[in-house]
Design an enzyme around this catalytic site. Structure first.
Site, PDB file in Angstrom:
ATOM      1  N   CYS A 191       1.006  -1.346   0.072  1.00  0.00           N
ATOM      2  CA  CYS A 191       0.073  -0.232   0.238  1.00  0.00           C
ATOM      3  C   CYS A 191       0.617   1.207   0.053  1.00  0.00           C
ATOM      4  O   CYS A 191       1.606   1.413   0.578  1.00  0.00           O
ATOM      5  CB  CYS A 191      -0.807   0.320   0.866  1.00  0.00           C
ATOM      6  SG  CYS A 191      -2.427   1.848   1.173  1.00  0.00           S
ATOM      7  N   ASP A 198      -0.064  -6.355   0.060  1.00  0.00           N
ATOM      8  CA  ASP A 198      -1.572  -6.781  -1.154  1.00  0.00           C
ATOM      9  C   ASP A 198      -1.065  -7.492  -2.291  1.00  0.00           C
ATOM     10  O   ASP A 198       0.089  -7.941  -2.143  1.00  0.00           O
ATOM     11  CB  ASP A 198      -1.938  -4.913  -2.021  1.00  0.00           C
ATOM     12  CG  ASP A 198      -2.012  -3.564  -1.347  1.00  0.00           C
ATOM     13  OD1 ASP A 198      -2.676  -4.387  -0.407  1.00  0.00           O
ATOM     14  OD2 ASP A 198      -2.267  -2.859  -1.219  1.00  0.00           O
TER      15      ASP A 198
END
Length: 283
Positions: A191, A198
């Protein structure tokens, strides 16, 4: 009487506090919470429980490196007997699993052995751990599709920062025109704001000169330490493939694992406005 409210046993937990994300194996990240904190208020004694049972967890964001530096991803099934002295605090569990990300292990069995030993020590009872490929976990089975998975290619990897120029020679030596539908479950980025990892399965369909699968896999793995939002990553992948590879039609679709009850799944295509209906085990 003991309860979770204001319990001193919870004061040192990482839950609700700003934390760093460690990417090197560290079992000391695990934190235990005594089951007695809740059971005392129910009048339950560890030696006289009126029930049998277990706690079953599924981990959708487990990854490590093999001896060649290539990422491996798995779905993990964890089970803890209800008779264990402790539960594993969930945020510490996540941080612990993330600590495998950039650590090399020689086999799936070695990872499973570490998980079993560490979680058993934290729970105070024998934990059971099973690891599955992300497209073959019987308890979470979903209908498959016909995408060719490129994850099992035997490549050596040493680049974990974005390097689009890897694609520069991805298909220049190819003469044949093909249509391919590929999937890679190894996509990981971070992120842009929080640096939280992620995870995604990325589906790429194209027509044109054949793209070297090994080169494409190395390119996708190079996102592993890159910081960018989901949508930006997918648009970057789309644009890089269009720029470096001689393709005609192209669609890029990422299925990201959920966070906070939401999963974000960007789709970009030269010919379609709407995303296909698709779901993966990790979602």
């Amino acid at each position: 009487m003991s309860t979770y409210t204001n319990a001193k046993e919870l004061s040192n937990l990482v839950l609700g506090k700003t934390t760093d994300y460690c990417s090197q194996y560290n079992p000391e990240l695990l934190q235990a919470v005594p089951r007695s904190l809740n059971r005392d208020s129910l009048g339950l004694k560890a030696e006289q429980l009126p029930f049998l049972g277990e706690d079953v967890w599924y981990g959708y964001e487990l990854s490590w490196l093999n001896n060649k530096g290539k990422p491996v991803v798995a779905v993990a099934e964890f089970s803890f007997p209800c008779t264990s002295a402790n539960i594993v605090e969930s945020k510490s569990f996540k941080l612990y699993l993330n600590s495998f990300n950039q650590t090399k292990f020689s086999s799936w069995q070695q990872v499973e052995s570490h998980l079993t030993a560490d979680l058993s020590a934290t729970a105070g009872a024998t934990a059971k751990v099973k690891l599955f490929p992300v497209d073959n976990c019987p308890a979470l089975s979903l209908p498959g599709d016909n995408a060719i998975c490129i994850d099992d290619l035997d490549i050596e990897v040493n680049q974990y920062q974005l390097m689009p120029e890897i694609l520069a020679t991805a298909n220049h030596a190819q003469e044949s025109q093909v249509e391919e539908y590929l999937v890679c479950h190894l996509l990981k980025s971070n992120c842009l704001i929080t640096n939280q990892p992620d995870w995604a399965s990325i589906y790429i369909s194209y027509s044109g000169k054949q793209i070297c699968h090994e080169t494409l896999l190395k390119y996708l793995i190079s996102f592993r330490q890159h910081n960018e939002f989901h949508e930006q990553c997918v648009e970057r992948i789309f644009c890089d493939i269009k720029h470096f590879c001689e393709v005609e039609n192209l669609s890029v679709f990422a299925r990201y694992t959920r966070r906070g009850g939401l999963d974000i799944n960007p789709f970009r295509s030269t010919s379609h406005k709407t995303a296909p209906k698709l779901r993966t085990i990790r979602q």
